[in-house]
Design a protein around this motif. Structure first.
Motif, short mmCIF file in Angstrom:
data_model
loop_
_atom_site.label_atom_id
_atom_site.label_comp_id
_atom_site.label_asym_id
_atom_site.label_seq_id
_atom_site.Cartn_x
_atom_site.Cartn_y
_atom_site.Cartn_z
N SER A 438 21.51 33.66 9.10
CA SER A 438 21.93 34.37 7.90
C SER A 438 23.17 35.21 8.17
O SER A 438 24.10 35.27 7.34
CB SER A 438 20.79 35.25 7.37
N TYR A 439 23.23 35.85 9.34
CA TYR A 439 24.39 36.66 9.69
C TYR A 439 25.63 35.78 9.88
O TYR A 439 26.73 36.13 9.43
CB TYR A 439 24.10 37.43 11.00
N THR A 440 25.46 34.65 10.54
CA THR A 440 26.59 33.76 10.79
C THR A 440 27.11 33.16 9.49
O THR A 440 28.33 33.10 9.25
CB THR A 440 26.18 32.65 11.76
N LEU A 441 26.22 32.70 8.65
CA LEU A 441 26.63 32.17 7.34
C LEU A 441 27.38 33.23 6.54
O LEU A 441 28.39 32.93 5.89
CB LEU A 441 25.41 31.67 6.57
N TYR A 442 26.90 34.46 6.59
CA TYR A 442 27.53 35.55 5.84
C TYR A 442 28.97 35.74 6.31
O TYR A 442 29.89 35.88 5.49
CB TYR A 442 26.71 36.82 6.05
N MET A 455 30.02 44.03 5.15
CA MET A 455 29.10 44.25 6.25
C MET A 455 28.27 45.52 6.03
O MET A 455 27.12 45.61 6.45
CB MET A 455 29.85 44.34 7.58
N GLY A 456 28.87 46.50 5.36
CA GLY A 456 28.11 47.70 4.99
C GLY A 456 26.96 47.37 4.06
O GLY A 456 25.86 47.91 4.19
N TRP A 457 27.22 46.48 3.10
CA TRP A 457 26.14 46.06 2.20
C TRP A 457 25.03 45.35 2.98
O TRP A 457 23.84 45.58 2.71
CB TRP A 457 26.69 45.10 1.13
N LEU A 458 25.43 44.51 3.92
CA LEU A 458 24.42 43.80 4.71
C LEU A 458 23.59 44.77 5.55
O LEU A 458 22.37 44.62 5.66
CB LEU A 458 25.10 42.76 5.61
N THR A 459 24.25 45.78 6.12
CA THR A 459 23.53 46.80 6.88
C THR A 459 22.54 47.54 6.00
O THR A 459 21.40 47.81 6.39
CB THR A 459 24.51 47.80 7.52
N ALA A 460 22.98 47.87 4.78
CA ALA A 460 22.10 48.57 3.85
C ALA A 460 20.89 47.72 3.47
O ALA A 460 19.77 48.22 3.38
CB ALA A 460 22.87 48.97 2.60
N SER A 461 21.11 46.43 3.26
CA SER A 461 19.98 45.56 2.90
C SER A 461 19.00 45.45 4.06
O SER A 461 17.79 45.44 3.85
CB SER A 461 20.48 44.17 2.49
N GLY A 462 19.53 45.39 5.29
CA GLY A 462 18.64 45.35 6.45
C GLY A 462 17.85 46.63 6.62
O GLY A 462 16.66 46.60 6.94
N SER A 463 18.52 47.77 6.40
CA SER A 463 17.82 49.06 6.51
C SER A 463 16.75 49.18 5.44
O SER A 463 15.64 49.66 5.70
CB SER A 463 18.83 50.21 6.39
N ALA A 464 17.08 48.75 4.22
CA ALA A 464 16.09 48.80 3.13
C ALA A 464 14.88 47.94 3.47
O ALA A 464 13.73 48.31 3.19
CB ALA A 464 16.73 48.34 1.82
N ALA A 465 15.12 46.79 4.10
CA ALA A 465 14.01 45.91 4.49
C ALA A 465 13.11 46.59 5.50
O ALA A 465 11.88 46.49 5.43
CB ALA A 465 14.56 44.60 5.05
N ARG A 466 13.70 47.28 6.46
CA ARG A 466 12.90 47.94 7.49
C ARG A 466 12.23 49.20 6.96
O ARG A 466 11.33 49.74 7.61
CB ARG A 466 13.77 48.25 8.72
N ILE A 467 12.68 49.70 5.81
CA ILE A 467 11.98 50.81 5.15
C ILE A 467 10.78 50.27 4.37
O ILE A 467 9.65 50.74 4.50
CB ILE A 467 12.91 51.57 4.19
N LEU A 468 11.04 49.26 3.55
CA LEU A 468 10.01 48.77 2.63
C LEU A 468 8.96 47.92 3.33
O LEU A 468 7.79 47.93 2.93
CB LEU A 468 10.67 47.97 1.51
N GLY A 469 9.36 47.17 4.37
CA GLY A 469 8.42 46.30 5.06
C GLY A 469 7.22 47.04 5.62
O GLY A 469 6.06 46.71 5.29
#
Length: 519
Positions: A438-442, A455-469
Protein backbone atom coordinates in the motif's frame (compact mmCIF):
# COMPACT_ATOMS: atom_id res chain seq x y z
CA UNK A 1 18.85 2.70 -11.35
CA UNK A 2 21.89 0.64 -10.59
CA UNK A 3 24.01 3.02 -12.65
CA UNK A 4 23.45 5.80 -10.15
CA UNK A 5 26.18 4.50 -7.87
CA UNK A 6 25.78 2.35 -4.78
CA UNK A 7 23.04 -0.04 -5.82
CA UNK A 8 21.55 -0.89 -2.42
CA UNK A 9 20.31 2.61 -1.67
CA UNK A 10 19.05 3.53 -5.12
CA UNK A 11 17.50 0.24 -6.06
CA UNK A 12 13.74 0.36 -5.54
CA UNK A 13 12.58 -1.74 -2.63
CA UNK A 14 9.78 -2.96 -4.85
CA UNK A 15 9.10 -2.69 -8.54
CA UNK A 16 11.01 -2.78 -11.79
CA UNK A 17 14.47 -1.31 -12.10
CA UNK A 18 14.71 1.72 -14.36
CA UNK A 19 17.82 2.83 -16.22
CA UNK A 20 19.74 5.62 -14.53
CA UNK A 21 21.75 8.50 -15.89
CA UNK A 22 25.47 9.10 -15.80
CA UNK A 23 24.68 12.80 -15.40
CA UNK A 24 24.47 12.07 -11.66
CA UNK A 25 28.26 11.94 -11.34
CA UNK A 26 28.43 15.46 -12.73
CA UNK A 27 25.75 17.15 -10.64
CA UNK A 28 26.65 15.60 -7.27
CA UNK A 29 30.05 15.12 -5.71
CA UNK A 30 30.97 11.85 -4.04
CA UNK A 31 31.35 13.57 -0.66
CA UNK A 32 27.88 15.10 -0.90
CA UNK A 33 26.44 11.77 -2.01
CA UNK A 34 27.91 9.89 0.96
CA UNK A 35 26.82 12.53 3.47
CA UNK A 36 23.31 12.59 2.06
CA UNK A 37 22.86 8.84 2.29
CA UNK A 38 24.38 8.64 5.76
CA UNK A 39 21.75 11.16 6.87
CA UNK A 40 18.97 9.19 5.20
CA UNK A 41 20.16 5.97 6.85
CA UNK A 42 20.12 7.72 10.24
CA UNK A 43 16.47 8.59 9.59
CA UNK A 44 15.71 5.01 8.59
CA UNK A 45 17.04 4.06 12.04
CA UNK A 46 14.97 6.80 13.68
CA UNK A 47 11.83 5.53 11.93
CA UNK A 48 12.60 2.01 13.12
CA UNK A 49 13.17 3.13 16.74
CA UNK A 50 10.02 5.25 16.65
CA UNK A 51 7.86 2.24 15.78
CA UNK A 52 9.71 0.09 18.32
CA UNK A 53 8.59 2.61 20.94
CA UNK A 54 5.03 1.55 20.18
CA UNK A 55 5.48 -2.20 20.09
CA UNK A 56 8.24 -2.91 22.61
CA UNK A 57 5.76 -2.96 25.51
CA UNK A 58 2.64 -4.06 23.64
CA UNK A 59 2.74 -7.55 25.19
CA UNK A 60 3.35 -6.37 28.76
CA UNK A 61 1.06 -3.34 29.01
CA UNK A 62 -1.96 -5.42 30.04
CA UNK A 63 -0.36 -7.46 32.85
CA UNK A 64 1.59 -4.39 34.04
CA UNK A 65 -1.61 -2.33 34.06
CA UNK A 66 -3.34 -5.01 36.12
CA UNK A 67 -0.43 -5.09 38.55
CA UNK A 68 -0.13 -1.36 39.21
CA UNK A 69 -3.87 -0.55 39.24
CA UNK A 70 -6.50 -3.20 39.88
CA UNK A 71 -9.28 -0.84 38.80
CA UNK A 72 -8.08 -1.03 35.18
CA UNK A 73 -10.04 -3.28 32.82
CA UNK A 74 -9.62 -4.41 29.22
CA UNK A 75 -11.54 -1.36 27.97
CA UNK A 76 -9.02 0.98 29.58
CA UNK A 77 -6.24 -1.06 27.99
CA UNK A 78 -7.57 -0.01 24.60
CA UNK A 79 -7.29 3.65 25.56
CA UNK A 80 -3.75 3.19 26.90
CA UNK A 81 -2.60 1.62 23.64
CA UNK A 82 -4.51 4.11 21.51
CA UNK A 83 -2.98 7.08 23.40
CA UNK A 84 0.32 6.47 21.57
CA UNK A 85 -1.25 7.05 18.18
CA UNK A 86 -3.36 9.95 19.43
CA UNK A 87 -0.19 11.68 20.58
CA UNK A 88 1.48 10.94 17.26
CA UNK A 89 -1.48 12.26 15.28
CA UNK A 90 -1.46 15.52 17.25
CA UNK A 91 2.31 15.98 17.06
CA UNK A 92 2.89 15.10 13.38
CA UNK A 93 1.59 18.39 11.88
CA UNK A 94 3.33 20.41 14.62
CA UNK A 95 6.74 18.87 13.99
CA UNK A 96 6.12 18.92 10.24
CA UNK A 97 5.38 22.66 10.28
CA UNK A 98 8.41 23.26 12.52
CA UNK A 99 10.67 21.45 10.05
CA UNK A 100 9.47 23.68 7.19
CA UNK A 101 10.97 26.78 8.80
CA UNK A 102 13.85 25.48 10.92
CA UNK A 103 16.61 22.89 10.51
CA UNK A 104 15.19 19.39 10.76
CA UNK A 105 17.59 18.55 13.60
CA UNK A 106 15.58 20.71 16.00
CA UNK A 107 12.20 18.93 15.88
CA UNK A 108 13.94 15.55 15.62
CA UNK A 109 16.00 16.05 18.78
CA UNK A 110 13.13 17.61 20.75
CA UNK A 111 10.73 14.81 19.76
CA UNK A 112 13.18 12.06 20.68
CA UNK A 113 13.92 13.77 24.01
CA UNK A 114 10.17 13.78 24.77
CA UNK A 115 10.05 10.04 24.04
CA UNK A 116 13.04 9.40 26.32
CA UNK A 117 11.40 11.36 29.18
CA UNK A 118 8.08 9.57 28.60
CA UNK A 119 9.76 6.16 28.76
CA UNK A 120 11.33 7.13 32.08
CA UNK A 121 7.89 8.19 33.36
CA UNK A 122 6.50 4.79 32.32
CA UNK A 123 9.18 3.09 34.42
CA UNK A 124 7.90 5.00 37.48
CA UNK A 125 4.12 4.63 37.08
CA UNK A 126 4.10 2.13 39.97
CA UNK A 127 5.30 4.76 42.48
CA UNK A 128 2.17 6.96 42.98
CA UNK A 129 -0.28 5.77 45.64
CA UNK A 130 -3.32 5.98 43.34
CA UNK A 131 -4.48 6.69 39.78
CA UNK A 132 -1.55 4.72 38.41
CA UNK A 133 -3.42 3.78 35.25
CA UNK A 134 -3.72 7.45 34.32
CA UNK A 135 0.02 7.98 34.71
CA UNK A 136 0.52 5.09 32.31
CA UNK A 137 -1.97 6.68 29.91
CA UNK A 138 -0.03 9.97 29.98
CA UNK A 139 3.32 8.21 29.56
CA UNK A 140 2.19 6.30 26.48
CA UNK A 141 0.58 9.43 25.03
CA UNK A 142 3.87 11.33 25.38
CA UNK A 143 5.82 8.48 23.76
CA UNK A 144 3.40 8.81 20.84
CA UNK A 145 3.81 12.59 20.79
CA UNK A 146 7.55 12.08 20.40
CA UNK A 147 6.88 9.62 17.58
CA UNK A 148 5.29 12.49 15.65
CA UNK A 149 8.75 13.00 14.16
CA UNK A 150 7.71 10.48 11.49
CA UNK A 151 6.33 13.44 9.52
CA UNK A 152 9.74 15.16 9.72
CA UNK A 153 11.49 11.97 8.60
CA UNK A 154 9.27 11.55 5.56
CA UNK A 155 9.59 15.23 4.71
CA UNK A 156 13.39 15.03 4.94
CA UNK A 157 13.62 11.89 2.79
CA UNK A 158 11.28 13.39 0.22
CA UNK A 159 13.38 16.57 0.00
CA UNK A 160 16.76 14.80 0.06
CA UNK A 161 16.07 12.40 -2.80
CA UNK A 162 15.69 12.87 -6.53
CA UNK A 163 12.61 11.73 -8.37
CA UNK A 164 14.34 8.48 -9.30
CA UNK A 165 15.22 7.73 -5.69
CA UNK A 166 12.11 8.94 -3.92
CA UNK A 167 9.78 5.99 -4.29
CA UNK A 168 12.36 3.44 -3.22
CA UNK A 169 13.46 5.61 -0.28
CA UNK A 170 9.90 6.04 0.95
CA UNK A 171 9.31 2.31 0.61
CA UNK A 172 12.49 1.57 2.56
CA UNK A 173 11.32 3.90 5.34
CA UNK A 174 7.97 2.11 5.35
CA UNK A 175 9.72 -1.24 5.63
CA UNK A 176 11.76 0.01 8.60
CA UNK A 177 8.60 1.22 10.31
CA UNK A 178 6.75 -2.04 9.70
CA UNK A 179 9.70 -4.09 10.95
CA UNK A 180 9.84 -1.97 14.08
CA UNK A 181 6.18 -2.66 14.85
CA UNK A 182 6.70 -6.38 14.41
CA UNK A 183 10.14 -6.85 15.98
CA UNK A 184 9.51 -4.74 19.10
CA UNK A 185 8.07 -7.73 20.98
CA UNK A 186 11.37 -9.57 20.41
CA UNK A 187 13.01 -7.26 22.94
CA UNK A 188 10.06 -7.72 25.29
CA UNK A 189 10.47 -11.48 25.12
CA UNK A 190 14.11 -11.25 26.14
CA UNK A 191 13.25 -9.11 29.16
CA UNK A 192 10.45 -11.49 30.21
CA UNK A 193 13.20 -13.72 31.57
CA UNK A 194 13.87 -11.09 34.28
CA UNK A 195 10.46 -11.81 35.80
CA UNK A 196 7.95 -9.59 37.60
CA UNK A 197 10.10 -8.99 40.67
CA UNK A 198 13.42 -8.15 39.00
CA UNK A 199 15.70 -5.86 40.97
CA UNK A 200 14.99 -2.60 42.78
CA UNK A 201 17.22 0.44 43.10
CA UNK A 202 15.84 1.81 46.35
CA UNK A 203 17.73 5.11 46.24
CA UNK A 204 15.83 6.33 43.19
CA UNK A 205 12.81 3.98 43.59
CA UNK A 206 13.53 2.34 40.24
CA UNK A 207 12.27 -1.17 39.63
CA UNK A 208 13.98 -3.04 36.79
CA UNK A 209 11.74 -5.93 35.81
CA UNK A 210 10.15 -7.41 32.71
CA UNK A 211 7.75 -4.45 32.52
CA UNK A 212 10.18 -1.55 32.94
CA UNK A 213 13.33 -2.94 31.30
CA UNK A 214 11.95 -2.54 27.73
CA UNK A 215 11.16 1.16 28.20
CA UNK A 216 14.53 1.78 29.85
CA UNK A 217 16.14 0.19 26.80
CA UNK A 218 13.97 2.46 24.65
CA UNK A 219 15.20 5.49 26.58
CA UNK A 220 18.83 4.39 26.13
CA UNK A 221 18.35 3.88 22.38
CA UNK A 222 16.71 7.30 22.20
CA UNK A 223 19.78 8.93 23.73
CA UNK A 224 22.01 7.12 21.22
CA UNK A 225 19.71 8.29 18.43
CA UNK A 226 20.05 11.91 19.56
CA UNK A 227 23.85 11.57 19.56
CA UNK A 228 23.82 10.10 16.04
CA UNK A 229 21.62 12.93 14.78
CA UNK A 230 23.86 15.58 16.36
CA UNK A 231 27.05 14.03 14.98
CA UNK A 232 26.08 12.61 11.57
CA UNK A 233 22.86 14.21 10.31
CA UNK A 234 23.38 16.99 7.80
CA UNK A 235 20.78 19.15 6.13
CA UNK A 236 20.42 18.07 2.51
CA UNK A 237 17.97 19.11 -0.12
CA UNK A 238 18.12 18.21 -3.78
CA UNK A 239 15.93 19.15 -6.69
CA UNK A 240 14.17 16.68 -8.97
CA UNK A 241 17.33 15.88 -10.91
CA UNK A 242 19.51 15.54 -7.81
CA UNK A 243 21.17 18.98 -7.77
CA UNK A 244 21.88 20.38 -4.31
CA UNK A 245 19.63 23.20 -3.11
CA UNK A 246 19.55 25.45 -0.08
CA UNK A 247 18.07 23.81 2.99
CA UNK A 248 15.89 26.16 5.03
CA UNK A 249 14.05 29.43 4.40
CA UNK A 250 14.89 29.81 0.77
CA UNK A 251 13.06 30.63 -2.40
CA UNK A 252 14.14 28.42 -5.22
CA UNK A 253 14.82 30.45 -8.31
CA UNK A 254 15.39 27.72 -10.83
CA UNK A 255 14.11 26.57 -14.16
CA UNK A 256 14.20 22.98 -13.01
CA UNK A 257 10.45 23.07 -12.39
CA UNK A 258 10.00 22.60 -16.12
CA UNK A 259 11.38 19.12 -15.70
CA UNK A 260 8.47 18.07 -13.50
CA UNK A 261 6.00 16.13 -15.64
CA UNK A 262 2.62 17.78 -15.95
CA UNK A 263 -0.61 16.02 -15.09
CA UNK A 264 -3.06 15.62 -12.26
CA UNK A 265 -2.77 13.07 -9.48
CA UNK A 266 -5.61 10.55 -9.41
CA UNK A 267 -7.37 11.69 -6.23
CA UNK A 268 -9.69 8.66 -6.21
CA UNK A 269 -6.64 6.39 -6.10
CA UNK A 270 -5.10 8.56 -3.37
CA UNK A 271 -8.19 8.35 -1.15
CA UNK A 272 -8.61 4.63 -1.81
CA UNK A 273 -4.98 3.92 -0.91
CA UNK A 274 -5.36 5.92 2.31
CA UNK A 275 -8.37 3.77 3.21
CA UNK A 276 -6.47 0.57 2.37
CA UNK A 277 -3.50 1.69 4.49
CA UNK A 278 -5.86 2.59 7.34
CA UNK A 279 -7.44 -0.87 7.31
CA UNK A 280 -4.07 -2.65 7.16
CA UNK A 281 -2.76 -0.81 10.24
CA UNK A 282 -6.16 -1.04 11.95
CA UNK A 283 -6.11 -4.82 11.65
CA UNK A 284 -2.60 -5.33 12.94
CA UNK A 285 -3.05 -2.81 15.78
CA UNK A 286 -6.14 -4.62 17.03
CA UNK A 287 -4.42 -7.99 16.67
CA UNK A 288 -1.42 -6.86 18.75
CA UNK A 289 -3.80 -5.38 21.33
CA UNK A 290 -5.94 -8.46 21.80
CA UNK A 291 -3.21 -11.13 21.79
CA UNK A 292 -2.39 -10.85 25.50
CA UNK A 293 -5.96 -10.66 26.93
CA UNK A 294 -7.08 -13.41 24.52
CA UNK A 295 -4.35 -15.87 25.48
CA UNK A 296 -4.72 -15.15 29.20
CA UNK A 297 -8.48 -15.76 28.96
CA UNK A 298 -8.37 -18.80 26.69
CA UNK A 299 -5.37 -20.69 28.05
CA UNK A 300 -5.34 -19.52 31.70
CA UNK A 301 -1.84 -18.13 31.32
CA UNK A 302 -0.39 -16.06 34.14
CA UNK A 303 0.90 -12.56 33.46
CA UNK A 304 4.48 -13.79 33.19
CA UNK A 305 3.51 -16.64 30.88
CA UNK A 306 1.48 -14.32 28.65
CA UNK A 307 4.34 -11.84 28.26
CA UNK A 308 6.85 -14.61 27.53
CA UNK A 309 4.75 -16.81 25.22
CA UNK A 310 3.06 -13.98 23.32
CA UNK A 311 6.43 -12.29 22.93
CA UNK A 312 7.85 -15.48 21.42
CA UNK A 313 4.88 -15.72 19.05
CA UNK A 314 5.27 -12.13 17.84
CA UNK A 315 9.04 -12.56 17.61
CA UNK A 316 8.41 -15.51 15.29
CA UNK A 317 6.06 -13.29 13.28
CA UNK A 318 8.90 -10.76 13.03
CA UNK A 319 11.20 -13.37 11.51
CA UNK A 320 8.37 -14.37 9.22
CA UNK A 321 7.91 -10.74 8.16
CA UNK A 322 11.59 -10.37 7.24
CA UNK A 323 11.26 -13.42 4.97
CA UNK A 324 8.04 -12.01 3.48
CA UNK A 325 9.74 -8.69 2.71
CA UNK A 326 12.46 -10.53 0.79
CA UNK A 327 9.99 -12.73 -1.08
CA UNK A 328 7.58 -9.99 -2.13
CA UNK A 329 10.48 -7.82 -3.35
CA UNK A 330 11.11 -10.49 -5.97
CA UNK A 331 7.49 -11.53 -6.44
CA UNK A 332 6.31 -7.98 -7.17
CA UNK A 333 8.45 -7.92 -10.32
CA UNK A 334 6.48 -10.86 -11.68
CA UNK A 335 2.88 -10.26 -10.62
CA UNK A 336 2.88 -6.60 -9.53
CA UNK A 337 2.10 -4.75 -6.32
CA UNK A 338 -1.69 -4.74 -6.73
CA UNK A 339 -1.91 -8.53 -6.96
CA UNK A 340 0.22 -8.95 -3.84
CA UNK A 341 -1.92 -6.43 -1.96
CA UNK A 342 -5.08 -8.31 -2.93
CA UNK A 343 -3.54 -11.64 -1.98
CA UNK A 344 -2.35 -10.25 1.34
CA UNK A 345 -5.85 -9.05 2.24
CA UNK A 346 -7.30 -12.46 1.39
CA UNK A 347 -4.71 -14.16 3.62
CA UNK A 348 -5.55 -11.77 6.48
CA UNK A 349 -9.27 -12.58 6.08
CA UNK A 350 -8.55 -16.31 6.25
CA UNK A 351 -6.46 -15.71 9.37
CA UNK A 352 -9.27 -13.97 11.23
CA UNK A 353 -11.86 -16.46 9.98
CA UNK A 354 -9.83 -19.30 11.47
CA UNK A 355 -9.73 -17.35 14.75
CA UNK A 356 -13.52 -17.64 15.18
CA UNK A 357 -14.39 -19.90 18.16
CA UNK A 358 -16.03 -23.24 17.38
CA UNK A 359 -16.83 -26.47 19.22
CA UNK A 360 -18.12 -27.25 22.71
CA UNK A 361 -14.99 -26.80 24.83
CA UNK A 362 -15.10 -23.69 27.01
CA UNK A 363 -12.33 -21.66 28.62
CA UNK A 364 -11.51 -22.04 32.30
CA UNK A 365 -13.45 -19.52 34.38
CA UNK A 366 -11.64 -17.17 36.75
CA UNK A 367 -13.65 -17.03 40.00
CA UNK A 368 -10.95 -15.58 42.20
CA UNK A 369 -12.15 -11.99 41.98
CA UNK A 370 -15.88 -12.74 42.12
CA UNK A 371 -17.78 -10.28 44.31
CA UNK A 372 -21.38 -10.06 45.42
CA UNK A 373 -22.52 -7.74 42.66
CA UNK A 374 -20.25 -8.94 39.87
CA UNK A 375 -22.25 -11.95 38.61
CA UNK A 376 -23.21 -11.25 34.99
CA UNK A 377 -26.66 -11.59 33.51
CA UNK A 378 -26.73 -15.40 33.19
CA UNK A 379 -29.16 -18.07 34.34
CA UNK A 380 -28.80 -19.73 37.74
CA UNK A 381 -28.30 -23.11 36.05
CA UNK A 382 -25.39 -21.81 33.94
CA UNK A 383 -23.67 -20.46 37.05
CA UNK A 384 -24.12 -23.69 39.03
CA UNK A 385 -22.84 -25.83 36.13
CA UNK A 386 -19.84 -23.58 35.65
CA UNK A 387 -19.13 -23.61 39.40
CA UNK A 388 -19.37 -27.39 39.47
CA UNK A 389 -16.97 -27.83 36.55
CA UNK A 390 -14.48 -25.12 37.54
CA UNK A 391 -11.53 -26.31 39.66
CA UNK A 392 -10.71 -24.18 42.65
CA UNK A 393 -7.46 -22.27 42.72
CA UNK A 394 -5.00 -21.86 45.53
CA UNK A 395 -5.83 -18.46 47.02
CA UNK A 396 -2.14 -17.69 47.27
CA UNK A 397 -1.71 -18.01 43.51
CA UNK A 398 -2.47 -15.45 40.83
CA UNK A 399 -6.04 -15.96 39.49
CA UNK A 400 -6.05 -17.20 35.92
CA UNK A 401 -8.66 -17.94 33.28
CA UNK A 402 -11.53 -16.05 31.70
CA UNK A 403 -12.93 -13.50 34.20
CA UNK A 404 -16.52 -14.13 35.24
CA UNK A 405 -17.19 -10.39 34.76
CA UNK A 406 -17.07 -11.17 31.02
CA UNK A 407 -20.40 -12.96 30.69
CA UNK A 408 -19.50 -14.48 27.33
CA UNK A 409 -16.86 -16.67 29.04
CA UNK A 410 -19.72 -19.00 30.08
CA UNK A 411 -21.11 -19.67 26.60
CA UNK A 412 -18.46 -18.82 23.96
CA UNK A 413 -16.25 -21.82 23.07
CA UNK A 414 -12.54 -21.44 23.56
CA UNK A 415 -10.12 -20.78 20.71
CA UNK A 416 -7.72 -23.71 20.57
CA UNK A 417 -4.01 -22.98 20.65
CA UNK A 418 -3.48 -24.56 17.20
CA UNK A 419 -6.25 -22.29 15.89
CA UNK A 420 -4.58 -19.22 17.34
CA UNK A 421 -1.10 -20.11 16.08
CA UNK A 422 -2.36 -20.83 12.55
CA UNK A 423 -4.24 -17.53 12.52
CA UNK A 424 -1.19 -15.61 13.78
CA UNK A 425 1.00 -17.17 11.08
CA UNK A 426 -1.43 -16.16 8.33
CA UNK A 427 -1.82 -12.62 9.66
CA UNK A 428 1.98 -12.47 9.85
CA UNK A 429 2.09 -13.18 6.12
CA UNK A 430 -0.70 -10.81 5.13
CA UNK A 431 0.19 -7.76 7.21
CA UNK A 432 3.75 -7.04 5.98
CA UNK A 433 2.68 -7.75 2.40
CA UNK A 434 -0.21 -5.29 2.57
CA UNK A 435 1.75 -2.68 4.53
CA UNK A 436 4.62 -2.34 2.07
CA UNK A 437 2.43 -2.74 -1.00
CA UNK A 438 0.00 0.00 0.00
CA UNK A 439 2.86 2.38 0.81
CA UNK A 440 4.69 1.60 -2.43
CA UNK A 441 1.57 1.98 -4.57
CA UNK A 442 0.85 5.30 -2.84
CA UNK A 443 4.33 6.62 -3.69
CA UNK A 444 3.94 5.56 -7.32
CA UNK A 445 0.46 7.05 -7.65
CA UNK A 446 1.75 10.41 -6.41
CA UNK A 447 4.60 10.34 -8.89
CA UNK A 448 7.42 12.88 -9.11
CA UNK A 449 5.61 15.82 -7.55
CA UNK A 450 6.38 16.80 -3.91
CA UNK A 451 4.72 14.29 -1.63
CA UNK A 452 4.95 15.99 1.78
CA UNK A 453 1.28 16.91 2.20
CA UNK A 454 0.05 13.59 0.88
CA UNK A 455 2.44 11.66 3.10
CA UNK A 456 1.06 13.67 6.02
CA UNK A 457 -2.42 12.41 5.18
CA UNK A 458 -1.13 8.86 5.05
CA UNK A 459 0.55 9.28 8.45
CA UNK A 460 -2.70 10.64 9.88
CA UNK A 461 -4.69 7.70 8.53
CA UNK A 462 -2.19 5.27 10.04
CA UNK A 463 -2.31 7.03 13.41
CA UNK A 464 -6.11 7.04 13.35
CA UNK A 465 -6.05 3.29 12.65
CA UNK A 466 -3.80 2.64 15.63
CA UNK A 467 -6.13 4.75 17.80
CA UNK A 468 -9.38 3.14 16.71
CA UNK A 469 -8.12 -0.44 16.34
CA UNK A 470 -7.25 -1.05 20.02
CA UNK A 471 -10.39 0.76 21.26
CA UNK A 472 -12.60 -1.13 18.78
CA UNK A 473 -11.30 -4.57 19.67
CA UNK A 474 -11.02 -4.06 23.44
CA UNK A 475 -14.59 -2.78 23.74
CA UNK A 476 -16.04 -5.50 21.53
CA UNK A 477 -13.98 -8.28 23.08
CA UNK A 478 -14.83 -7.29 26.66
CA UNK A 479 -18.56 -6.92 26.02
CA UNK A 480 -19.35 -9.48 23.32
CA UNK A 481 -16.40 -11.87 23.15
CA UNK A 482 -14.15 -13.10 20.35
CA UNK A 483 -16.91 -14.44 18.08
CA UNK A 484 -18.52 -11.05 17.51
CA UNK A 485 -15.20 -9.19 17.54
CA UNK A 486 -13.48 -11.33 14.92
CA UNK A 487 -16.62 -11.69 12.80
CA UNK A 488 -16.78 -7.91 12.45
CA UNK A 489 -13.08 -7.81 11.59
CA UNK A 490 -13.74 -10.36 8.83
CA UNK A 491 -16.53 -8.13 7.56
CA UNK A 492 -14.22 -5.10 7.47
CA UNK A 493 -11.62 -7.05 5.49
CA UNK A 494 -14.25 -8.22 2.98
CA UNK A 495 -15.35 -4.61 2.39
CA UNK A 496 -11.71 -3.61 1.94
CA UNK A 497 -11.18 -6.34 -0.66
CA UNK A 498 -14.26 -5.12 -2.54
CA UNK A 499 -12.89 -1.55 -2.46
CA UNK A 500 -9.57 -2.74 -3.85
CA UNK A 501 -11.32 -4.60 -6.68
CA UNK A 502 -13.32 -1.47 -7.56
CA UNK A 503 -10.25 0.79 -7.82
CA UNK A 504 -7.82 -1.94 -8.96
CA UNK A 505 -7.24 -0.49 -12.43
CA UNK A 506 -6.65 3.01 -11.04
CA UNK A 507 -3.83 2.00 -8.71
CA UNK A 508 -1.07 2.58 -11.27
CA UNK A 509 2.03 4.75 -11.27
CA UNK A 510 1.72 8.42 -12.21
CA UNK A 511 3.90 8.00 -15.31
CA UNK A 512 1.98 4.92 -16.43
CA UNK A 513 -1.33 6.72 -16.04
CA UNK A 514 -0.12 9.62 -18.20
CA UNK A 515 1.37 7.33 -20.84
CA UNK A 516 5.03 8.26 -20.33
CA UNK A 517 6.07 4.67 -19.65
CA UNK A 518 4.36 1.32 -20.06
CA UNK A 519 3.40 -0.77 -17.06
Amino acid sequence: MASLGVGAEQEPLLGDLTPGSREWDIIETEEHYKSRWISIRILYLTMFLSSIGFSIVIMSIWPYLQKIDQTADASFLGWVIASFSLGQMVASPIFGLWSNYRPRKEPLIVSIFISVAANCLYAYVHVPASHNKYYMLVARGLVGFGAGNVAVIRSYISGATSLQERTSSMANASACQALGFILGPVFQTCFALIGEKGVTWDTIKLQINMYTAPVLLGAFLGVLNIILILVLLREHRVDDSGRQCKNVNFEEASTDEAQVPQGNIDQVAVVATNVLFFVVLFIFALFETIVTPLTMDMYAWTREQAVLYDGIILAALGVEAVIIFMVIKLLSKKIGERAILLGGLIVVWVGFFILLPWGNQFPKIQWEDLHNNSIPNTTFGEIIIALWKSPREDHNEEPTGCPIEQAWCLYIPMIHLAQFLTSAALIGIGYPSCNVMSYTLYSKILGPKPQGVYMGWLTASGSAARILGPVFISQLYTSWGPRWAFSLVCGVVVLTILLLLVVYKRLVAFSVRHGRIQE
